[in-house]
Structures are given as C-alpha cells and as structure tokens.
Design an enzyme around this catalytic site. Structure first.
Site, mmCIF file in Angstrom:
data_model
loop_
_atom_site.group_PDB
_atom_site.id
_atom_site.type_symbol
_atom_site.label_atom_id
_atom_site.label_comp_id
_atom_site.label_asym_id
_atom_site.label_seq_id
_atom_site.Cartn_x
_atom_site.Cartn_y
_atom_site.Cartn_z
ATOM 1 N N LYS A 121 4.694 -48.107 -2.828
ATOM 2 C CA LYS A 121 3.862 -47.600 -1.737
ATOM 3 C C LYS A 121 2.422 -47.414 -2.201
ATOM 4 O O LYS A 121 1.476 -47.873 -1.546
ATOM 5 C CB LYS A 121 4.409 -46.270 -1.223
ATOM 6 C CG LYS A 121 3.618 -45.691 -0.058
ATOM 7 C CD LYS A 121 4.141 -44.330 0.350
ATOM 8 C CE LYS A 121 3.655 -43.252 -0.590
ATOM 9 N NZ LYS A 121 3.964 -41.889 -0.121
ATOM 10 N N ASP A 139 5.369 -45.819 4.007
ATOM 11 C CA ASP A 139 5.472 -44.371 3.909
ATOM 12 C C ASP A 139 6.485 -43.867 4.943
ATOM 13 O O ASP A 139 7.150 -44.662 5.613
ATOM 14 C CB ASP A 139 4.105 -43.714 4.101
ATOM 15 C CG ASP A 139 3.514 -43.972 5.477
ATOM 16 O OD1 ASP A 139 4.189 -44.586 6.329
ATOM 17 O OD2 ASP A 139 2.357 -43.574 5.705
#
Length: 228
Positions: A121, A139
């Site tokens: 991420k 996310d």
C-alpha cells in the site's frame, strides 16, 4: 454488467464528483510522505498532519532523522498510536535511505518494499503520488468500496484486491481512482454508519445498493408501525 464495464462507469462518475481528489497526507518531499504513511496506520491523516509538523521541524531531512534514536522519534509520534513500532520502523527506514540510497527515496517498487515498515500500500502510494507511475493503493476505503460496488467479490486481502483491480482499472487511472475512493468512503459510502446511498452517484451500478435500500425501507416501515 462485467467488472471492467462497471469500473469504467465508476471511474467516470467519481472523477466528476471529486475532480480535485488528492492524497490527504501533507508533504512536499518524498521522504516525508514515506514517514507520514507509516504513521497513518490505524490513525487519521488529519492527526498525522499535525504530529509530523513537530517531527519535521526537529529533524528536517533524511540524515537528521536517521541520526535520531527510536526513543526520540517515539516521543513525538506517540499520539499517532503504536508509537514504539512506528518509531522503530521510521528510524530503520531513514538509516537505510541514508546508507544505501544516498538519502533519496527509490523510484523502484521492489526497492521500496525493502524499506522497513513499507508494504505494498505504501509503496504504491509513493510510486503514484511522488513518481507519477501506475499505482493502486488498497487501503481500507478501497477494499470496502470495491467489494460493495462489485469490482471485487468478497475479497478482503489487500494484495488480492490490488491484483484484481489491475485487471480492470486503466494504469493511468489507478492512483487518482484510489484517492477518490477515500473521499467517497468518508463522505458517502461510510464504514461506521449506514452508507448514505440516497446521495451516492453510483446507485445504479452498485451491487450492494439494492440490499441497503431494502434495509432502509424496512427500517422506515418498522418506525411507521411503531407510530401507529
């Protein structure tokens, strides 16, 4: 409707709804975003933006932060939660940047993943926002909304969601698309309250909408019966 067709509509609608959506972490240098995104784990971006002002004022560069002890860093970043582990990762990360990358954040995805505290991420966020390269940041907002909308099917694993989205999201759209999901997830398709489907621009293409609409109508019916 096929997922790729749905994705094209969602991209277009969210682009119209949030034309200026951007990263909500404040930064003006790549290393600062690297620090902030680590602090943002289980913490709001708003709080991180406040806390890092003191951190960056005291340690204004990679070398300065690399020289700080984890304890000194923790003293400042503790309000972000998980202070000990975050401070440890930040310290190791800055030292690695200093010692192995000439105090510069690498623009290679695999090199970013080698940095302490940096997962897919974070690496995607850096690649997209700093270096302008294709990126998909999975996310919590991205994972929740993509499941609800129907871009992925009951998949909560961040890497699997990312891999699925790469197949249906044009590379040049990935970064901005994920930023827009954050805005939409905070304002409309919320996690801690019932989603505000009545003002959602994706009603007609969202797979979850019929179920939410049915629940809402049932609640209205029950309230109406109680008033009788």
């Amino acid at each position: 409707m096929r997922k790729k067709e749905r994705a094209a509509i969602v991209i277009k609608r969210l682009k119209e709804e949030y034309p200026d959506a951007d990263c909500t972490l404040d930064y003006n240098e790549a290393w600062k975003l690297l620090v902030s995104v680590r602090l943002a784990a289980q913490c709001t971006d708003e709080r991180v933006n406040v806390i890092v002002k003191d951190l960056f004022a005291r340690y204004p560069g990679v070398d300065a932060l690399a020289q700080a002890s984890p304890e000194e860093i923790e003293e400042i970043v503790r309000p972000c939660g998980l202070g000990k582990s975050k401070a440890r990762d930040i310290s190791k990360c800055m030292r690695m940047l200093r010692d192995e990358y000439d105090s510069k954040v690498p623009d290679n995805f695999d090199d970013l993943l080698k940095l302490p505290g940096v997962g897919r991420k974070s690496a995607n966020l850096i690649m997209g926002d700093v270096f302008g390269k294709p990126a998909i940041v999975t996310d919590t907002h991205c994972i929740r909304l993509c499941n609800r909308i129907g871009l992925v099917d009951n998949e909560k694993n961040p890497k699997k969601v990312e891999m699925a989205l790469w197949k249906i999201i044009p590379p040049e759209e990935g970064g901005d698309f994920c930023h827009r999901l954050v805005y939409h997830g905070r304002e409309v398709c919320t996690a801690r309250t019932t989603p505000h489907c009545e003002k959602c621009c994706l009603q007609d293409v969202c797979k979850a909408y019929p179920a939410y609409a049915k629940q809402k109508n049932e609640r209205k019916r029950i309230v109406s019966l109680k008033k009788m």
